[in-house]
Design a protein around this motif. Structure first.
Motif, PDB file in Angstrom:
ATOM      1  N   PHE A 143       0.856  -1.176   0.000  1.00 49.70           N
ATOM      2  CA  PHE A 143       0.000   0.000   0.000  1.00 49.70           C
ATOM      3  C   PHE A 143       0.893   1.228   0.000  1.00 49.70           C
ATOM      4  O   PHE A 143       1.944   1.254   0.651  1.00 49.70           O
ATOM      5  CB  PHE A 143      -0.903   0.028   1.240  1.00 49.70           C
ATOM      6  CG  PHE A 143      -2.030  -0.962   1.204  1.00 49.70           C
ATOM      7  CD1 PHE A 143      -3.205  -0.666   0.536  1.00 49.70           C
ATOM      8  CD2 PHE A 143      -1.907  -2.187   1.846  1.00 49.70           C
ATOM      9  CE1 PHE A 143      -4.246  -1.584   0.511  1.00 49.70           C
ATOM     10  CE2 PHE A 143      -2.940  -3.111   1.822  1.00 49.70           C
ATOM     11  CZ  PHE A 143      -4.116  -2.811   1.148  1.00 49.70           C
ATOM     12  N   ILE A 189       0.907   5.309   0.878  1.00 53.80           N
ATOM     13  CA  ILE A 189       0.198   6.337   1.634  1.00 53.80           C
ATOM     14  C   ILE A 189       0.933   7.653   1.408  1.00 53.80           C
ATOM     15  O   ILE A 189       2.070   7.819   1.844  1.00 53.80           O
ATOM     16  CB  ILE A 189       0.159   5.986   3.132  1.00 53.80           C
ATOM     17  CG1 ILE A 189      -0.506   4.622   3.343  1.00 53.80           C
ATOM     18  CG2 ILE A 189      -0.564   7.066   3.927  1.00 53.80           C
ATOM     19  CD1 ILE A 189      -0.256   4.025   4.718  1.00 53.80           C
ATOM     20  N   VAL A 206      -4.416   7.009  -0.277  1.00 51.14           N
ATOM     21  CA  VAL A 206      -4.048   5.598  -0.100  1.00 51.14           C
ATOM     22  C   VAL A 206      -4.295   4.858  -1.408  1.00 51.14           C
ATOM     23  O   VAL A 206      -5.408   4.877  -1.939  1.00 51.14           O
ATOM     24  CB  VAL A 206      -4.863   4.943   1.035  1.00 51.14           C
ATOM     25  CG1 VAL A 206      -4.402   3.505   1.257  1.00 51.14           C
ATOM     26  CG2 VAL A 206      -4.744   5.743   2.324  1.00 51.14           C
ATOM     27  N   PHE A 210      -9.257  -1.327   3.668  1.00 51.02           N
ATOM     28  CA  PHE A 210      -8.053  -1.437   2.844  1.00 51.02           C
ATOM     29  C   PHE A 210      -8.255  -2.463   1.725  1.00 51.02           C
ATOM     30  O   PHE A 210      -7.879  -2.233   0.578  1.00 51.02           O
ATOM     31  CB  PHE A 210      -6.844  -1.830   3.697  1.00 51.02           C
ATOM     32  CG  PHE A 210      -6.131  -0.667   4.336  1.00 51.02           C
ATOM     33  CD1 PHE A 210      -5.317   0.160   3.587  1.00 51.02           C
ATOM     34  CD2 PHE A 210      -6.273  -0.407   5.696  1.00 51.02           C
ATOM     35  CE1 PHE A 210      -4.645   1.222   4.164  1.00 51.02           C
ATOM     36  CE2 PHE A 210      -5.616   0.655   6.286  1.00 51.02           C
ATOM     37  CZ  PHE A 210      -4.798   1.483   5.515  1.00 51.02           C
TER      38      PHE A 210
END
Length: 332
Positions: free
Chosen positions: A82, A84, A107, A148
């Motif tokens: 991921f 960010i 994100v 997520f």
């Protein structure tokens, strides 16, 4: 180079895992990112000055990037992590056509992609965390883990000054701890703490509001995206500057509004910008070093040599011949 956020050279030397470099070439800076496919276009005029700082901690990493010019960025994540992204400065960026400030968090999931425009003298903080490490963290509440997992390829913007500040503090604390952490076991502890802190910060945001406040992207972006790709394909196909607005879909006014909103340029100015970047790419192509600059200018639609040279110098802060000379020097 001027950024209040990029760690100093002395701090960067405090750990063997830290990497710091300054650049006057935005393509070279973009190429330094690992596992991220980046395409940059310089939108504002003048010489580019940039810096990149990276700290690969293990299953997480911290990057900071500074660019003196406004940059259009397209990127695609090629790793199982991921991403960010946080803006360190007060001047707003644009993410898919919407204002993105230092109270926002972008994100993007593994194998995701995005499009943004950063303003001049902008510093970005980018935290990457491997998906398994983040989703399996004991600090991540199930609802946030599900959030997520549900992210589409373009990711999602969150608007929260508290969460933005908390994530920045997490990153700087990890960097301070990693400074001088030559021993692998100590660096592993820093990495584990970083992942826990990121998971905990997102969980605390959810607990505070029983949700994560998402920053919605309007449908106008899709229209701009379609028009922009049409224009890019037309420029590449024809290799000329003879583009007119009727070649684009939609009315002249709607097309102009779309470009002004998303890249702060009109479509014809953007067309010329595309051709200047294409000429710059050819000048830095090793297989074309024996070709004359005049031929490259004509190929990209600039038939007047003096006008091409003037446009190029104003856009990139150097003459076409200087671009080629610098590239040739880098090959030696």
């Amino acid at each position: 180079m001027s950024s209040n956020w990029i760690p100093s050279e002395s701090f960067s030397r405090s750990s063997s895992v830290f990497f710091r470099a300054t650049h006057r070439d935005f393509d070279q800076q973009a190429a330094l990112y690992k596992n991220i496919e980046l395409h940059y276009r310089q939108l504002t005029r003048g010489r580019f000055d940039g810096a990149l700082f990276s700290a690969p901690l293990g299953r997480s990493a911290i990057h900071m990037e500074y660019c003196s010019q406004s940059i259009e960025k397209e990127y695609h994540l090629r790793s199982n992590s991921f991403s960010i992204s946080l803006l360190m400065d007060e001047l707003p960026s644009l993410v898919r056509g919407r204002s993105y400030t230092n109270e926002h968090i972008l994100v993007v999931p593994p194998n995701g992609e995005n499009f943004c425009v950063t303003p001049p003298r902008c510093t970005l903080l980018i935290i990457t965390v491997e998906a398994d490490a983040l989703l399996q963290s004991l600090a991540l509440v199930p609802q946030v883990a599900d959030w997520f997992r549900s992210l589409s390829t373009v990711g999602q913007c969150i608007q929260s000054q508290w969460l933005s500040d908390r994530l920045k503090a997490d990153a700087f604390m990890a960097l301070e701890s990693a400074g001088g952490a030559a021993a692998s076991n100590r660096l592993q502890t820093v990495d584990e703490n970083m992942i826990f802190s990121v998971a905990n910060s997102f969980s605390m945001e959810w607990i505070k509001h029983q949700s994560i406040t998402q920053y919605q992207i309007g449908p106008a972006y899709e229209r701009f995206k379609r028009e922009r790709h049409r224009l890019i394909n037309q420029v590449i196909a024809e290799q000329t500057g003879s583009l007119n607005l009727p070649l684009l879909a939609g009315s002249k006014r709607s097309v102009e509004q779309a470009f002004a909103k998303h890249v702060r340029l009109g479509p014809l100015a953007y067309s010329r910008l595309l051709r200047l970047h294409q000429a710059r790419h050819h000048l830095r192509d090793q297989s074309r070093l024996n070709e004359s600059i005049g031929d490259i200018a004509a190929e990209t639609g600039f038939w007047d040599w003096s006008r091409f040279s003037d446009y190029y110098r104003k856009q990139f802060g150097e003459l076409p011949s200087e671009t080629r000379q610098k590239y040739e020097s880098s090959l030696r």
